[in-house]
Design an enzyme around this catalytic site. Structure first.
Site, PDB file in Angstrom:
ATOM      1  N   SER A  64       0.887  -1.267   0.064  1.00 52.40           N
ATOM      2  CA  SER A  64      -0.028  -0.037  -0.063  1.00 52.40           C
ATOM      3  C   SER A  64       0.844   1.299   0.004  1.00 52.40           C
ATOM      4  O   SER A  64       0.238   2.437  -0.411  1.00 52.40           O
ATOM      5  CB  SER A  64      -0.941  -0.168   1.356  1.00 52.40           C
ATOM      6  OG  SER A  64      -0.241   0.218   2.723  1.00 52.40           O
ATOM      7  N   LYS A 110       0.161   4.736   7.073  1.00 49.18           N
ATOM      8  CA  LYS A 110      -0.305   5.445   5.845  1.00 49.18           C
ATOM      9  C   LYS A 110       0.175   6.675   5.785  1.00 49.18           C
ATOM     10  O   LYS A 110       0.691   6.995   6.878  1.00 49.18           O
ATOM     11  CB  LYS A 110      -1.747   5.303   5.865  1.00 49.18           C
ATOM     12  CG  LYS A 110      -2.518   3.838   5.644  1.00 49.18           C
ATOM     13  CD  LYS A 110      -2.621   3.546   4.211  1.00 49.18           C
ATOM     14  CE  LYS A 110      -3.103   2.010   4.168  1.00 49.18           C
ATOM     15  NZ  LYS A 110      -2.094   0.887   4.658  1.00 49.18           N
TER      16      LYS A 110
END
Lengths: 201, 197
Positions: A64, A110
């Protein structure tokens, strides 16, 4: 050796020397067991304190964050002084407890895109009608760098800042090879357009 | 007192205090924590007299695996989603998969902008996988899932074990007698396909 120096040496030795080793002399095996137990206890105690309130260094996996962090084999240094979102800025890499699988021990990394009150794009850029929503009080909006292969706030919405556990400050290979500080890539809005206009006028 | 003795005493004191504080923080984070309940949000069960006399109940929270075998009616603590440095203590109403039928009376205690948010639920909420619906026992004056929606299980950091103060009620669990008026249709937690690991 001068007498004054030896005096201070003796003093410091006396100051640092432990109590007479009664247990070690009489029960050497018990002494060993006690020493190992004590060392394990201290490791647990200070290990917890350092990794919760100081720094931690762990391996990562997953696609990711691909341009910033490799899908496997990268290790990150995390500063826990930023836990609960303290002092964070938009553009930082944050670690968070996963809102769906966090109670099973899953943590994620993230990029912080929105802080409370900010307006953020709800979906991927150019994906849908481009709705902007406001991040609620005490929440934040986090998105992975690899937009097509990231499960982030675009799916689970804003997450509470209480789930934010720290900020990624550096990454490296195993044992600190290729050590690199993570910089916030966010740039100020450029003034280029106005300059060009000025030139044409 | 000789300087050697002073140094040794200082060293031993520093060592002992650092060790004690470390053990206390470790125990608070991983084993048990004792917190006081202020406000009227848990009123029939906890701190019933806080509004009138200001007396607080102190409860002990279990910090080890707080969401393991969690049941409806348990009391949990978590950093408030509105203010992460504040600890909230609320009752678990719905587990993941359950359908919570929202209590209409709680809407009337909200400010108008919150009421509009509350109306978007349409009177009921299917709690998502890995989340919980938490509410205070008192219908007004409780900031809970009616305001910020279901909260992730991973936010929860403690589960109430029992009262420790007042001493006359030591060890009691007064919240087990109270039944919340919010109705819940029990369901099964199914992990959505896109969230499977």
């Amino acid at each position: 050796m001068s007498s004054r120096l030896s005096y201070y040496l003796q003093r410091s030795v006396r100051f640092l020397s432990p109590a007479p080793p009664v247990i070690a002399n009489r029960y050497p095996r018990l002494h060993n067991v006690l020493w190992v137990t004590k060392a394990a206890g201290y490791a647990l105690l200070f290990g917890h304190l350092i990794t919760t309130y100081g720094f931690s260094y762990t391996g990562t996996w997953g696609v990711s964050m691909l341009p910033s962090i490799a899908s496997s084999g990268d290790f990150v240094l995390i500063s826990k002084f930023y836990r609960h979102g303290r002092g964070l800025e938009v553009g930082d890499l944050v670690t968070y407890k996963h809102p769906y699988h966090g109670d099973q021990g899953l943590y994620g990394i993230k990029r912080l895109v929105g802080l409370p009150g900010d307006f953020v794009l709800r979906d991927s850029p150019g994906a849908k009608e481009g709705v902007m929503i406001q991040v609620p009080q005490g929440h934040c909006w986090i998105v992975g760098d690899n937009l097509p292969l990231s499960r982030d706030s675009r799916m689970f919405g804003p997450i509470p800042l209480g789930l934010i556990k720290g900020k990624v400050i550096a990454k490296s290979q195993l044992f600190g090879r290729d050590f690199k500080w993570m910089k916030n890539p966010l740039q100020d809005v450029a003034d280029d357009m106005h300059d060009e206009e000025d030139e044409t006028i | 007192m000789s300087p050697i003795l002073t140094g040794r005493v200082l060293y031993q004191c520093a060592k002992a205090s650092i060790f004690t504080i470390s053990v206390a923080i470790f125990a608070n984070d991983n084993l048990f924590e004792i917190v006081s309940i202020s406000g009227k949000s848990m009123t029939p069960a906890l701190s019933p007299d806080h509004n009138t006399s200001g007396t607080r109940d102190w409860i002990v929270l279990r910090k080890m695996q707080p969401t393991n075998n969690i049941k409806r009616g348990d009391i949990v603590s978590y950093p408030s989603p509105h203010n992460p440095d504040k600890i909230a203590v609320k009752r678990v109403i719905g587990l993941d998969g359950d359908t919570v039928l929202l209590d209409q009376r709680r809407r009337s205690a909200m400010p108008p902008e919150k009421q509009r948010g509350w109306d978007t639920w349409g009177g009921k909420c299917v709690v998502p996988y890995g989340h919980l619906w938490v509410e205070g026992d008192h219908w007004s004056g409780s900031l809970d899932s009616n305001h910020y929606g279901p909260i992730p299980k991973s936010l929860i950091d403690g589960r109430a074990l029992g009262l420790v103060w007042p001493w006359s009620r030591f060890g009691q669990t007064p919240w087990t007698q109270y039944r919340s008026k919010t109705r819940v249709i029990e369901g099964i937690a199914v992990c959505p396909k896109e969230w499977e690991l």
